[in-house]
Design a protein around this motif. Structure first.
Motif, PDB file in Angstrom:
ATOM      1  N   GLY A   1     -13.701  17.141 -12.731  1.00  0.00           N
ATOM      2  CA  GLY A   1     -12.849  17.924 -13.605  1.00  0.00           C
ATOM      3  C   GLY A   1     -11.419  17.431 -13.614  1.00  0.00           C
ATOM      4  N   TYR A   2     -10.690  17.873 -14.615  1.00  0.00           N
ATOM      5  CA  TYR A   2      -9.287  17.473 -14.761  1.00  0.00           C
ATOM      6  C   TYR A   2      -8.416  18.204 -13.744  1.00  0.00           C
ATOM      7  N   TYR A   3      -8.762  19.464 -13.461  1.00  0.00           N
ATOM      8  CA  TYR A   3      -7.951  20.273 -12.558  1.00  0.00           C
ATOM      9  C   TYR A   3      -8.517  20.232 -11.139  1.00  0.00           C
ATOM     10  N   PRO A   4      -7.669  20.186 -10.116  1.00  0.00           N
ATOM     11  CA  PRO A   4      -8.143  20.258  -8.732  1.00  0.00           C
ATOM     12  C   PRO A   4      -8.847  21.581  -8.474  1.00  0.00           C
ATOM     13  N   ASN A   5      -9.772  21.577  -7.525  1.00  0.00           N
ATOM     14  CA  ASN A   5     -10.541  22.785  -7.231  1.00  0.00           C
ATOM     15  C   ASN A   5      -9.688  23.917  -6.678  1.00  0.00           C
ATOM     16  N   ASP A   6      -8.556  23.584  -6.043  1.00  0.00           N
ATOM     17  CA  ASP A   6      -7.735  24.617  -5.416  1.00  0.00           C
ATOM     18  C   ASP A   6      -6.621  25.116  -6.324  1.00  0.00           C
ATOM     19  N   THR A   7      -6.703  24.777  -7.622  1.00  0.00           N
ATOM     20  CA  THR A   7      -5.680  25.236  -8.561  1.00  0.00           C
ATOM     21  C   THR A   7      -5.757  26.747  -8.712  1.00  0.00           C
ATOM     22  N   ALA A   8      -4.613  27.402  -8.573  1.00  0.00           N
ATOM     23  CA  ALA A   8      -4.564  28.853  -8.723  1.00  0.00           C
ATOM     24  C   ALA A   8      -3.489  29.206  -9.744  1.00  0.00           C
ATOM     25  N   GLY A   9      -3.638  30.393 -10.352  1.00  0.00           N
ATOM     26  CA  GLY A   9      -2.649  30.847 -11.309  1.00  0.00           C
ATOM     27  C   GLY A   9      -2.796  30.157 -12.654  1.00  0.00           C
ATOM     28  N   ALA A  10      -1.670  29.991 -13.343  1.00  0.00           N
ATOM     29  CA  ALA A  10      -1.699  29.413 -14.691  1.00  0.00           C
ATOM     30  C   ALA A  10      -1.969  27.911 -14.622  1.00  0.00           C
ATOM     31  N   TRP A  11      -2.841  27.440 -15.491  1.00  0.00           N
ATOM     32  CA  TRP A  11      -3.174  26.013 -15.554  1.00  0.00           C
ATOM     33  C   TRP A  11      -2.382  25.359 -16.669  1.00  0.00           C
ATOM     34  N   ASP A  12      -1.989  24.122 -16.426  1.00  0.00           N
ATOM     35  CA  ASP A  12      -1.346  23.363 -17.491  1.00  0.00           C
ATOM     36  C   ASP A  12      -2.359  23.040 -18.576  1.00  0.00           C
ATOM     37  N   GLN A  13      -1.851  22.917 -19.780  1.00  0.00           N
ATOM     38  CA  GLN A  13      -2.724  22.584 -20.895  1.00  0.00           C
ATOM     39  C   GLN A  13      -3.247  21.153 -20.762  1.00  0.00           C
ATOM     40  N   LEU A  14      -4.478  20.938 -21.184  1.00  0.00           N
ATOM     41  CA  LEU A  14      -5.039  19.596 -21.165  1.00  0.00           C
ATOM     42  C   LEU A  14      -4.199  18.671 -22.042  1.00  0.00           C
ATOM     43  N   PRO A  15      -4.192  17.386 -21.744  1.00  0.00           N
ATOM     44  CA  PRO A  15      -3.411  16.459 -22.570  1.00  0.00           C
ATOM     45  C   PRO A  15      -4.015  16.310 -23.962  1.00  0.00           C
ATOM     46  N   ALA A  16      -3.220  15.787 -24.876  1.00  0.00           N
ATOM     47  CA  ALA A  16      -3.729  15.486 -26.211  1.00  0.00           C
ATOM     48  C   ALA A  16      -4.692  14.306 -26.124  1.00  0.00           C
ATOM     49  N   LYS A  17      -5.418  14.069 -27.190  1.00  0.00           N
ATOM     50  CA  LYS A  17      -6.448  13.027 -27.179  1.00  0.00           C
ATOM     51  C   LYS A  17      -5.871  11.655 -26.849  1.00  0.00           C
ATOM     52  N   ALA A  18      -4.677  11.367 -27.359  1.00  0.00           N
ATOM     53  CA  ALA A  18      -4.061  10.055 -27.128  1.00  0.00           C
ATOM     54  C   ALA A  18      -3.717   9.834 -25.663  1.00  0.00           C
ATOM     55  N   ASP A  19      -3.524  10.914 -24.902  1.00  0.00           N
ATOM     56  CA  ASP A  19      -3.142  10.810 -23.489  1.00  0.00           C
ATOM     57  C   ASP A  19      -4.264  11.270 -22.563  1.00  0.00           C
ATOM     58  N   ALA A  20      -5.451  11.413 -23.087  1.00  0.00           N
ATOM     59  CA  ALA A  20      -6.562  11.970 -22.310  1.00  0.00           C
ATOM     60  C   ALA A  20      -7.119  10.967 -21.290  1.00  0.00           C
ATOM     61  N   PRO A  21      -7.778  11.465 -20.244  1.00  0.00           N
ATOM     62  CA  PRO A  21      -8.514  10.582 -19.333  1.00  0.00           C
ATOM     63  C   PRO A  21      -9.555   9.794 -20.123  1.00  0.00           C
ATOM     64  N   THR A  22      -9.792   8.561 -19.734  1.00  0.00           N
ATOM     65  CA  THR A  22     -10.705   7.714 -20.499  1.00  0.00           C
ATOM     66  C   THR A  22     -11.808   7.150 -19.613  1.00  0.00           C
ATOM     67  N   VAL A  23     -12.855   6.658 -20.261  1.00  0.00           N
ATOM     68  CA  VAL A  23     -13.976   6.053 -19.557  1.00  0.00           C
ATOM     69  C   VAL A  23     -14.459   4.840 -20.354  1.00  0.00           C
ATOM     70  N   SER A  24     -14.879   3.829 -19.651  1.00  0.00           N
ATOM     71  CA  SER A  24     -15.534   2.687 -20.283  1.00  0.00           C
ATOM     72  C   SER A  24     -16.872   2.469 -19.594  1.00  0.00           C
ATOM     73  N   LEU A  25     -17.802   1.893 -20.302  1.00  0.00           N
ATOM     74  CA  LEU A  25     -19.152   1.675 -19.776  1.00  0.00           C
ATOM     75  C   LEU A  25     -19.480   0.188 -19.805  1.00  0.00           C
ATOM     76  N   GLN A  26     -20.093  -0.276 -18.733  1.00  0.00           N
ATOM     77  CA  GLN A  26     -20.568  -1.657 -18.690  1.00  0.00           C
ATOM     78  C   GLN A  26     -22.077  -1.644 -18.461  1.00  0.00           C
ATOM     79  N   PHE A  27     -22.794  -2.203 -19.396  1.00  0.00           N
ATOM     80  CA  PHE A  27     -24.247  -2.259 -19.310  1.00  0.00           C
ATOM     81  C   PHE A  27     -24.655  -3.619 -18.754  1.00  0.00           C
ATOM     82  N   SER A  28     -25.420  -3.586 -17.684  1.00  0.00           N
ATOM     83  CA  SER A  28     -25.932  -4.815 -17.081  1.00  0.00           C
ATOM     84  C   SER A  28     -27.427  -4.891 -17.390  1.00  0.00           C
TER      85      SER A  28
END
Length: 250
Positions: free
Chosen positions: A142-169
């Motif tokens: 997840g984006y937020y740590p498990n011990d986050t309490a109270g108000a959460w920050d808003q997720l980033p916009a799509k341009a600044d979002a976490p990314t993933v790439s895939l390599q197929f072998s």
């Protein structure tokens, strides 16, 4: 027949238009001529569409024949692993604990039925085939740590979002290994959507499954599916078919 009819009408029109004194006669002849020309044009267009469809069907059926005769066997006899590398924050390569953010999974074959695509002819003339694909699933942290309490920050916009790439072998039966790497895709992000009225706050929560924040409806989006198609080159090596990469968001 249409050409003869057009020529005949044109001759009649020329001989009549000079002699006619009643405007209704000239209007009727012109209308008749236009109708015949329109019908002739529609017939030509229809014939062209059917000819194009026949050519596409022939090409499609030829590929189905090649798939059934040998390509399916080549794919089934291959081994496939997928390596995922993700960055929970933009321009980072490690997760919140500092460990390398990557994972490898062995892909398994599946013969699940594919979505049947039909044209206006209900797929008439299209040869059937037995599908084959390799599938695997990743569960990303997840984006937020498990011990986050109270108000959460808003997720980033799509341009600044976490990314993933895939390599197929991909390993062929002869032992040849080919590695194919995709582009990076955003994993999850916040998207501000157009509010529905009246009662936008209520509709944001109930209909749009979002959160009303700062007078706008915010919806969480995530990467749900990546589907790529492979083909063999002239040397018999597997490679991506770049025109068939499909990404699902939800």
């Amino acid at each position: 027949a249409n050409a003869k009819a057009q020529a005949r009408v044109m001759r009649q029109t020329h001989s009549t238009m000079f002699e006619a004194t009643n405007p209704n006669i000239a209007t009727g002849i012109a209308t008749c001529l236009c109708t015949i020309l329109v019908v002739s044009g529609l017939v030509s267009i229809t014939a062209s569409v059917y000819n194009q469809r026949a050519a596409k069907i022939a090409d499609y059926d030829a590929q189905v024949l090649e798939w059934t005769a040998k390509e399916r066997t080549h794919l089934e006899e291959s081994g496939l692993e997928v390596y995922a590398q993700w960055a929970p924050r933009k321009n980072t390569s490690a997760n919140a604990t500092g460990r390398p953010a990557n994972s490898t999974a062995r892909m398994k074959t599946s013969v699940a039925e594919e979505t049947v695509l039909m044209d206006v002819e209900a797929g008439e003339g299209l040869d059937s085939y037995v599908p084959l694909k390799f599938v695997s699933t990743f569960n990303f942290p997840g984006y937020y740590p498990n011990d986050t309490a109270g108000a959460w920050d808003q997720l980033p916009a799509k341009a600044d979002a976490p990314t993933v790439s895939l390599q197929f072998s991909m390993m062929s039966k002869d032992g040849t290994v080919v590695n194919m790497t995709t582009m990076r895709w955003p994993l999850f992000w916040n998207e501000v959507v157009r509010s529905k009225t009246p009662a936008p706050e209520t509709k944001c929560r109930r209909e749009q499954r979002g959160t009303w924040r700062n007078g706008r409806c915010n919806v969480v989006k995530r990467l749900t599916r990546v589907c790529v198609q492979v083909r063999r080159d002239e040397a018999g090596h597997w490679m991506f078919n770049p025109e068939t990469v499909m990404v699902g968001e939800g």
